[in-house]
Design a protein around this motif. Structure first.
Motif, PDB file in Angstrom:
ATOM      1  N   LEU A 206       1.280  -1.437   0.037  1.00 20.43           N
ATOM      2  CA  LEU A 206       0.006  -0.348  -0.117  1.00 20.43           C
ATOM      3  C   LEU A 206       0.817   1.103   0.129  1.00 20.43           C
ATOM      4  CD1 LEU A 206      -3.035  -1.191   2.566  1.00 20.43           C
ATOM      5  CD2 LEU A 206      -3.145   0.226   0.123  1.00 20.43           C
ATOM      6  N   ARG A 207       2.311   1.189   0.932  1.00 23.23           N
ATOM      7  CA  ARG A 207       2.622   2.540   0.960  1.00 23.23           C
ATOM      8  C   ARG A 207       3.707   2.893  -0.500  1.00 23.23           C
ATOM      9  NH1 ARG A 207       3.153   3.921   5.715  1.00 23.23           N
ATOM     10  NH2 ARG A 207       3.213   2.025   7.925  1.00 23.23           N
ATOM     11  N   VAL A 208       3.399   1.749  -0.638  1.00 19.23           N
ATOM     12  CA  VAL A 208       4.277   1.644  -2.522  1.00 19.23           C
ATOM     13  C   VAL A 208       3.828   2.712  -3.479  1.00 19.23           C
ATOM     14  CG1 VAL A 208       5.350   0.582  -4.385  1.00 19.23           C
ATOM     15  CG2 VAL A 208       6.139   0.112  -2.252  1.00 19.23           C
ATOM     16  N   VAL A 209       2.116   2.300  -3.607  1.00 18.66           N
ATOM     17  CA  VAL A 209       1.120   2.657  -4.289  1.00 18.66           C
ATOM     18  C   VAL A 209       0.332   3.736  -3.625  1.00 18.66           C
ATOM     19  CG1 VAL A 209      -1.486   2.302  -5.163  1.00 18.66           C
ATOM     20  CG2 VAL A 209       0.225   0.079  -4.664  1.00 18.66           C
ATOM     21  N   ALA A 210       0.715   4.685  -2.677  1.00 22.83           N
ATOM     22  CA  ALA A 210       0.110   5.119  -1.980  1.00 22.83           C
ATOM     23  C   ALA A 210       1.274   6.567  -2.899  1.00 22.83           C
ATOM     24  CB  ALA A 210      -0.131   5.448  -0.389  1.00 22.83           C
ATOM     25  N   GLU A 211       2.926   5.841  -2.337  1.00 22.77           N
ATOM     26  CA  GLU A 211       3.993   7.060  -2.651  1.00 22.77           C
ATOM     27  C   GLU A 211       3.448   7.076  -4.284  1.00 22.77           C
ATOM     28  OE1 GLU A 211       8.383   7.764  -2.604  1.00 22.77           O
ATOM     29  OE2 GLU A 211       7.922   5.974  -2.234  1.00 22.77           O
TER      30      GLU A 211
ATOM     31  N   HIS B  75       1.306   7.283  -6.102  1.00 23.99           N
ATOM     32  CA  HIS B  75      -0.272   8.232  -5.971  1.00 23.99           C
ATOM     33  C   HIS B  75       0.042   9.766  -6.237  1.00 23.99           C
ATOM     34  CE1 HIS B  75      -2.915   5.896  -9.073  1.00 23.99           C
ATOM     35  NE2 HIS B  75      -2.300   5.317  -8.914  1.00 23.99           N
ATOM     36  N   GLY B  76       1.388   9.646  -4.775  1.00 24.49           N
ATOM     37  CA  GLY B  76       0.834  10.873  -4.014  1.00 24.49           C
ATOM     38  C   GLY B  76      -0.086  11.389  -2.919  1.00 24.49           C
ATOM     39  N   VAL B  77      -0.307  10.179  -2.080  1.00 30.57           N
ATOM     40  CA  VAL B  77      -1.757  10.226  -0.886  1.00 30.57           C
ATOM     41  C   VAL B  77      -1.065   9.147   0.114  1.00 30.57           C
ATOM     42  CG1 VAL B  77      -2.826  10.479  -3.374  1.00 30.57           C
ATOM     43  CG2 VAL B  77      -2.753   8.395  -2.489  1.00 30.57           C
TER      44      VAL B  77
ATOM     45  N   ARG C 188      -6.371   6.406   2.213  1.00 36.08           N
ATOM     46  CA  ARG C 188      -7.226   5.915   0.722  1.00 36.08           C
ATOM     47  C   ARG C 188      -6.570   5.389  -0.329  1.00 36.08           C
ATOM     48  NH1 ARG C 188      -6.341  12.198  -1.523  1.00 36.08           N
ATOM     49  NH2 ARG C 188      -5.978  12.766  -0.183  1.00 36.08           N
ATOM     50  N   VAL C 189      -5.176   4.556  -1.027  1.00 36.81           N
ATOM     51  CA  VAL C 189      -5.539   3.567  -1.423  1.00 36.81           C
ATOM     52  C   VAL C 189      -6.330   2.776  -0.974  1.00 36.81           C
ATOM     53  CG1 VAL C 189      -3.842   2.040  -2.705  1.00 36.81           C
ATOM     54  CG2 VAL C 189      -3.130   4.646  -1.905  1.00 36.81           C
TER      55      VAL C 189
ATOM     56  N   LEU D 268      -9.609   8.677  -6.121  1.00 38.93           N
ATOM     57  CA  LEU D 268      -8.797   8.008  -6.678  1.00 38.93           C
ATOM     58  C   LEU D 268      -9.404   6.236  -7.275  1.00 38.93           C
ATOM     59  CD1 LEU D 268      -5.782   7.751  -5.726  1.00 38.93           C
ATOM     60  CD2 LEU D 268      -6.181   6.417  -4.362  1.00 38.93           C
ATOM     61  N   VAL D 269      -8.917   6.721  -8.699  1.00 35.41           N
ATOM     62  CA  VAL D 269      -7.952   5.461  -9.665  1.00 35.41           C
ATOM     63  C   VAL D 269      -7.132   4.925  -9.182  1.00 35.41           C
ATOM     64  CG1 VAL D 269      -9.485   5.438 -11.971  1.00 35.41           C
ATOM     65  CG2 VAL D 269     -10.233   6.885 -11.145  1.00 35.41           C
TER      66      VAL D 269
END
Length: 340
Positions: free
Chosen positions: A257-262, A264-266, A270-271, A304-305
């Protein structure tokens, strides 16, 4: 805000719903520790949610021993008509032998108590909170059907049922011409995907709306819980380890999740919420909050898409082993004629 049709009904609910389990602190743990929000704090959250387009507010009689319903009723006030108001019954609410369950006696009494606490003349979505192995499903459905015909309930639903239990209720409704469940409320998160095996496919097949509770796994997927413990000792998960999470697998999910969040900058929450919203069959995701900034983060998930890469990474790290009999039934493609 985005909206989705609730099952096969004619109403639409916001894809993010406000859960009121953090409202009030009356009673023994966990209710005294989950949130403990007073009227002022709850009023701010309700106002913020409604102003953002949320039109589904969910509570239960057992939350803070009825105090959550009382606070929700006061917070809604004149905006009551703007929301689809949902509550639940089943849990023990008194010391008597009949102050619990889904008997005709208790359905009628629990509903009147909820209406009084919510300060309203009807509940838009009245949900059974669990399965009652003692009371015949026909008795429960008959009592709920009476409430619908009396105008005290608009739609009925169920929470925490196995697929076979839900089908038992739906079958009895169809056979006897009684009001049918419009929705189910289930636990679903990246850390808890068991509903994908039977419960979600059943809901899609039967035209049920699916409302998701605890999409952040009780705060575990908020990013505040690391391998060395909670980074925020006030976090709910630090004090109340529910729902259960496989910790090793869970930490791997948070890392992804942290990788995906970074990317997207969120924020991580949220992810995690966006992933649930993207799952087939999910109507609305119920979020709770203790502070306005938490609610702002949660509400933003609807916009968030996630990319195909995001979804593949999250699906892979959170995947459950294929259970029996799924792995023994082959593929639907096996029934198709072969070319040549």
């Amino acid at each position: 805000m985005q909206y989705a049709r609730l099952g096969t009904t004619g109403i639409f609910v916001s894809r993010i719903a406000l859960g009121a389990m953090t409202f009030g602190g009356r009673g023994a743990p966990p209710w005294s520790t989950i949130g403990g929000l007073d009227d002022k704090a709850a009023d701010a959250l309700v106002g913020m949610a409604l102003d953002s387009g949320v039109n589904l507010v969910d509570t239960a009689d057992v939350y803070a021993t009825g105090e959550s319903e009382e606070i929700v009723g006061r917070a809604l006030g004149s905006r009551r008509r703007d929301v689809v108001l949902a509550t639940k019954l089943f849990a023990r609410m008194g010391s008597g032998p009949n102050d619990v369950g889904l008997s005709r006696l208790w359905v009628a009494k629990a509903l009147e108590d909820s209406l009084r606490r919510l300060d309203t003349d009807h509940v838009d979505l009245y949900q059974i909170h669990s399965f009652d192995p003692v009371t015949p499903v026909e008795e429960t459905l008959g009592a709920l059907d009476d409430a619908v015909r009396q105008g005290k309930v608009r739609y009925i639903g169920a929470s925490n049922l196995a697929a076979w239990q839900m089908m038992k209720y739906l079958g009895a409704s169809d056979l006897r011409g009684l009001s049918r469940f419009a929705s189910q409320q289930v636990y679903y998160s990246l850390a808890g995907r068991e509903v994908e095996r039977e419960i979600l496919p059943m809901a899609v097949d039967q035209g049920l709306g699916t409302l998701v509770w605890s999409p952040l796994a009780g705060g575990f997927l908020s990013g505040k819980i690391g391998r060395d413990g909670a980074t925020d000792e006030t976090a709910r998960r630090a004090r109340f380890g529910y729902p259960p999470v496989d910790l090793d697998r869970g930490h791997d999910i948070v890392d992804a999740l942290r990788v995906v969040a970074e990317r997207h900058g969120v924020g991580v929450p949220r992810v995690a919420l966006a992933w649930v919203l993207a799952r087939p069959g999910v109507t609305s995701v119920i979020v709770g909050a203790k502070r306005p900034e938490q609610l702002v983060e949660n509400l933003a998930a609807v916009d968030l898409v996630l990319t195909g890469q995001d979804l593949e990474e999250l699906d892979t790290v959170s995947a459950n082993p294929v259970p029996y009999p799924d792995w023994g039934q082959g593929s639907p493609g096996d029934r198709l004629p072969q070319a040549g």
